[in-house]
Enzyme design. Structure first.
Site, PDB file in Angstrom:
ATOM      1  N   SER A 132       0.832  -1.211   0.000  1.00  0.00           N
ATOM      2  CA  SER A 132       0.000   0.000   0.000  1.00  0.00           C
ATOM      3  C   SER A 132       0.860   1.251   0.000  1.00  0.00           C
ATOM      4  O   SER A 132       1.912   1.297   0.632  1.00  0.00           O
ATOM      5  CB  SER A 132      -0.921   0.036   1.220  1.00  0.00           C
ATOM      6  N   LYS A 186      -4.399  -6.744   3.516  1.00  0.00           N
ATOM      7  CA  LYS A 186      -4.399  -5.610   2.581  1.00  0.00           C
ATOM      8  C   LYS A 186      -5.830  -5.250   2.158  1.00  0.00           C
ATOM      9  O   LYS A 186      -6.192  -4.072   2.011  1.00  0.00           O
ATOM     10  CB  LYS A 186      -3.546  -5.941   1.346  1.00  0.00           C
ATOM     11  N   HIS A 189      -7.366  -3.405   4.934  1.00  0.00           N
ATOM     12  CA  HIS A 189      -6.760  -2.062   4.908  1.00  0.00           C
ATOM     13  C   HIS A 189      -7.516  -1.176   3.915  1.00  0.00           C
ATOM     14  O   HIS A 189      -7.889  -0.042   4.218  1.00  0.00           O
ATOM     15  CB  HIS A 189      -5.277  -2.176   4.503  1.00  0.00           C
ATOM     16  N   ASN A 190      -7.769  -1.716   2.745  1.00  0.00           N
ATOM     17  CA  ASN A 190      -8.464  -0.921   1.723  1.00  0.00           C
ATOM     18  C   ASN A 190      -9.906  -0.625   2.127  1.00  0.00           C
ATOM     19  O   ASN A 190     -10.419   0.460   1.853  1.00  0.00           O
ATOM     20  CB  ASN A 190      -8.436  -1.645   0.377  1.00  0.00           C
ATOM     21  N   GLU A 193      -9.771   2.125   4.430  1.00  0.00           N
ATOM     22  CA  GLU A 193      -9.471   3.325   3.618  1.00  0.00           C
ATOM     23  C   GLU A 193     -10.772   3.890   3.004  1.00  0.00           C
ATOM     24  O   GLU A 193     -11.005   5.100   3.023  1.00  0.00           O
ATOM     25  CB  GLU A 193      -8.477   2.900   2.534  1.00  0.00           C
TER      26      GLU A 193
HETATM   27  P1  NDP Z   1      -1.594  -2.684 -13.964  1.00  0.00           P
HETATM   28  O1  NDP Z   1      -2.533  -3.275 -12.988  1.00  0.00           O
HETATM   29  O2  NDP Z   1      -2.071  -1.618 -14.874  1.00  0.00           O
HETATM   30  O3  NDP Z   1      -0.967  -3.876 -14.837  1.00  0.00           O
HETATM   31  C1  NDP Z   1      -0.082  -3.634 -15.903  1.00  0.00           C
HETATM   32  C2  NDP Z   1       1.046  -4.619 -15.888  1.00  0.00           C
HETATM   33  O4  NDP Z   1       0.538  -5.956 -15.978  1.00  0.00           O
HETATM   34  C3  NDP Z   1       1.949  -4.428 -17.093  1.00  0.00           C
HETATM   35  O5  NDP Z   1       3.258  -4.708 -16.717  1.00  0.00           O
HETATM   36  C4  NDP Z   1       1.401  -5.469 -18.065  1.00  0.00           C
HETATM   37  O6  NDP Z   1       2.306  -5.865 -19.056  1.00  0.00           O
HETATM   38  C5  NDP Z   1       1.135  -6.593 -17.107  1.00  0.00           C
HETATM   39  N1  NDP Z   1       0.238  -7.605 -17.651  1.00  0.00           N
HETATM   40  C6  NDP Z   1      -1.086  -7.471 -17.888  1.00  0.00           C
HETATM   41  N2  NDP Z   1      -1.585  -8.634 -18.361  1.00  0.00           N
HETATM   42  C7  NDP Z   1      -0.545  -9.506 -18.440  1.00  0.00           C
HETATM   43  C8  NDP Z   1      -0.427 -10.850 -18.818  1.00  0.00           C
HETATM   44  N3  NDP Z   1      -1.489 -11.555 -19.231  1.00  0.00           N
HETATM   45  N4  NDP Z   1       0.799 -11.430 -18.765  1.00  0.00           N
HETATM   46  C9  NDP Z   1       1.866 -10.743 -18.324  1.00  0.00           C
HETATM   47  N5  NDP Z   1       1.817  -9.457 -17.939  1.00  0.00           N
HETATM   48  C10 NDP Z   1       0.619  -8.847 -17.984  1.00  0.00           C
HETATM   49  O7  NDP Z   1      -0.266  -2.152 -13.207  1.00  0.00           O
HETATM   50  P2  NDP Z   1      -0.088  -1.342 -11.859  1.00  0.00           P
HETATM   51  O8  NDP Z   1       1.368  -1.095 -11.737  1.00  0.00           O
HETATM   52  O9  NDP Z   1      -1.024  -0.191 -11.738  1.00  0.00           O
HETATM   53  O10 NDP Z   1      -0.550  -2.379 -10.721  1.00  0.00           O
HETATM   54  C11 NDP Z   1       0.072  -3.639 -10.559  1.00  0.00           C
HETATM   55  C12 NDP Z   1      -0.626  -4.365  -9.423  1.00  0.00           C
HETATM   56  O11 NDP Z   1      -0.488  -3.591  -8.227  1.00  0.00           O
HETATM   57  C13 NDP Z   1      -2.145  -4.540  -9.628  1.00  0.00           C
HETATM   58  O12 NDP Z   1      -2.547  -5.730  -9.015  1.00  0.00           O
HETATM   59  C14 NDP Z   1      -2.725  -3.371  -8.885  1.00  0.00           C
HETATM   60  O13 NDP Z   1      -4.065  -3.594  -8.469  1.00  0.00           O
HETATM   61  C15 NDP Z   1      -1.771  -3.289  -7.690  1.00  0.00           C
HETATM   62  N6  NDP Z   1      -1.678  -1.998  -7.034  1.00  0.00           N
HETATM   63  C16 NDP Z   1      -1.707  -0.847  -7.742  1.00  0.00           C
HETATM   64  C17 NDP Z   1      -1.635   0.375  -7.109  1.00  0.00           C
HETATM   65  C18 NDP Z   1      -1.627   1.635  -7.889  1.00  0.00           C
HETATM   66  O14 NDP Z   1      -1.648   2.705  -7.246  1.00  0.00           O
HETATM   67  N7  NDP Z   1      -1.551   1.591  -9.218  1.00  0.00           N
HETATM   68  C19 NDP Z   1      -1.510   0.470  -5.644  1.00  0.00           C
HETATM   69  C20 NDP Z   1      -1.391  -0.803  -4.997  1.00  0.00           C
HETATM   70  C21 NDP Z   1      -1.491  -1.985  -5.677  1.00  0.00           C
HETATM   71  P3  NDP Z   1       2.301  -5.140 -20.495  1.00  0.00           P
HETATM   72  O15 NDP Z   1       3.154  -3.926 -20.323  1.00  0.00           O
HETATM   73  O16 NDP Z   1       2.873  -6.141 -21.378  1.00  0.00           O
HETATM   74  O17 NDP Z   1       0.879  -4.795 -20.822  1.00  0.00           O
END
Ligand code: NDP
Length: 472
Positions: A132, A186, A189-190, A193
């Site tokens: 988080s 987590k 936590h959310n 939040e």
């Molecule tokens: P996203 O959730 O937008 O995911 C994008 C990433 O996932 C890219 O690297 C993408 O690769 C990859 N991806 C998607 N589908 C596949 C697949 N089938 N095979 C392999 N790779 C894949 O990214 P975030 O950084 O926003 O979040 C990552 C995780 O962290 C999520 O679970 C999210 O819920 C969690 N999270 C996010 C927060 C935030 O503030 N954003 C905060 C806390 C947790 P490609 O580039 O090839 O598309």
């Protein structure tokens, strides 16, 4: 050659910032992403931040895995859901017994438990880790809630502890329990939040529409509150959000933003988990419902046309009442959230350490706040699982619940929606009364379903002699 201390797959917002954080703490991190373009972008960013020496970009998955020192710790930070399962399957042929996958996204804890159980017989560790703090936290120090294979946790412990936020020098990263424990914590936590944000929004509604305050005036109040017992990240950012001015119109930005809130699911998961275990989490449920109502803008516009504008005559609540009401509401909400965690711990055999959970939420995460330090001390003394009966919090509640009552009453009369704060008050009033009204419900249940009731001193599973209502 295996030269990386740890590997990381998924270089979107969270993954790339976590990788840069790891590199900055002196560990070598191998990185990989499905689409090579993101790897190129990451390489450029790492170079710009002077961290390229500690990052090893790998375009081929097998090559990437080989670059990580065994026993391997491989973080995956890809989109939650099926992509995580796909990634596990792609990794499996390249891993060796003793290696671990560390999944750091917002996964449903039951999915994490399933993946943990799937990998255990293959002797591949699985850690489901709640992270988080958003983008900023990932880069400079998030709160890290670890669950899963304990043995493999120790392999990654140094890195995860180093990259987490620090509170008084203590890392906000801890191992909490087996299987889905980290992702469960987590999720709650959310949920908490959601409750915090909704309660803040409800108080803002009274300031704006009841006290006639401008966004700037509201901002000044939140900034002042942030110096008192409400001191927290969410109160701090609320001050900034209310203060922001739209460059194009010169108006307060918040007055221009459409009143429709989004949600990604963790609030709903929290409410469902609480309901399934029979633990009341009315503040979280209220917050989830409030977001759903907010998203039905067209329906609300139509309903206002039917009933007319809310009759919001000036209220006599003071800013001090609002501050104390928010504090009381938050304590109830956290009491509920921790009660859900305590119950889940019991049901899943996790032995979740409540004091440690409060501790690792003191910095880095979105709900970080001054009173989590007090909560952590309270739980460390083992006083009780429900905060409402922990002495320090009893004192605060005794002082603040009259204000919560006054604010909720004024909101009802003034036609202000207060789903979350009123739910918190009702929970408090229900929880603290020795004699409730469920005796009547038991009578009703026995009337139509012969469910039985208890009379103290006479026994359980007793029945009444009820008149027949058939044919009336
Ligand atoms: P996203 O959730 O937008 O995911 C994008 C990433 O996932 C890219 O690297 C993408 O690769 C990859 N991806 C998607 N589908 C596949 C697949 N089938 N095979 C392999 N790779 C894949 O990214 P975030 O950084 O926003 O979040 C990552 C995780 O962290 C999520 O679970 C999210 O819920 C969690 N999270 C996010 C927060 C935030 O503030 N954003 C905060 C806390 C947790 P490609 O580039 O090839 O598309």
């Amino acid at each position: 050659m295996s030269t990386a201390d740890i590997g990381l797959i998924g270089l979107a917002v969270m993954g790339s910032n976590l990788a840069l954080n790891i590199a900055e703490k002196g560990y070598t991190v191998a990185v990989h992403n499905r689409s090579p373009g993101r790897i190129d972008e990451f390489v450029a960013e790492a170079k710009a931040q002077g961290l390229d020496g500690k990052t090893i970009p790998k375009y081929d998955l097998a090559d990437f895995v080989q670059t990580v020192k065994a026993p391997r710790s491989i973080i995956i930070m890809v989109k939650a859901g099926k992509p995580v399962d796909d990634m596990i399957e792609q990794l499996l042929p390249h891993l060796e017994p003793g290696d671990a996958i560390i999944e750091c996204g917002n996964s449903l804890f039951t999915d994490t438990q399933r993946r943990f159980d799937y990998l255990k017989p293959k002797n591949i560790g699985y850690l489901g880790v709640g992270v988080s703090g958003g983008e900023e936290g990932a880069r400079h120090g998030p709160s890290i809630m670890v669950g899963g294979s304990k043995e493999q946790w120790h392999n990654a412990e140094a890195v995860l502890t180093a990259i987490a936020a620090k509170f008084n020098g203590e890392s906000c990263c801890a191992y909490l329990g087996e299987g889905g424990a980290g992702h469960f914590v987590k999720t709650i936590h959310n949920g908490i939040e959601y409750g915090d944000m909704q309660m803040i929004a409800e108080v803002y509604g009274v300031m704006r529409d009841g006290l006639g305050m401008t966004a700037k005036e509201c901002a000044a109040v939140f900034k002042k509150w942030n110096e008192g017992p409400l001191n927290s990240y969410l109160i701090e950012i609320t001050g900034h959000v209310l203060d922001a001015v739209d460059a194009e119109s010169g108006k307060p930005l918040v007055d221009l933003i459409l009143d429709k809130a989004g949600q990604k699911g963790t609030g709903v998961w929290s409410a469902i988990a609480a309901q399934q275990m029979g633990v009341p989490a009315t503040a979280i449920e209220g917050a989830v419902a409030a977001r759903s109502i907010s998203s039905r803008k067209d329906e609300r516009v139509a309903a206002e046309a039917v009933y007319g504008k809310p009759n919001r005559a000036k209220t006599d609540v003071t800013l001090e009442d609002l501050e104390k009401a928010l504090l009381a509401g938050k304590i109830v909400s956290y009491a509920q959230g921790f009660a859900v965690i305590a119950k889940a711990s019991e049901e899943n055999g996790w032995a979740l350490p409540l004091a440690t959970i409060a501790k690792i939420w003191r910095a880095g995460c979105i709900i970080r706040s001054r009173f989590l330090d007090q909560m952590s001390s309270a739980y460390a003394k083992g006083e009780a699982t429900n905060l409402l009966v922990v002495p320090d919090f009893v004192t605060i509640m005794k002082d603040s619940h009259p204000s919560l009552r006054k604010v909720v009453a004024a909101a009802a009369v003034g036609e202000f929606p207060m789903i979350c704060l009123s739910a918190a008050l009702s929970y408090f009033d229900s929880y603290r009364q020795a004699q409730g009204t469920a005796n009547l419900i038991q009578g009703q249940r026995d009337f139509f379903g012969a469910h039985g009731f208890e009379i103290v001193g006479r026994g359980t599973d007793l029945h009444g002699t009820w008149p027949s209502t058939l044919g009336k």
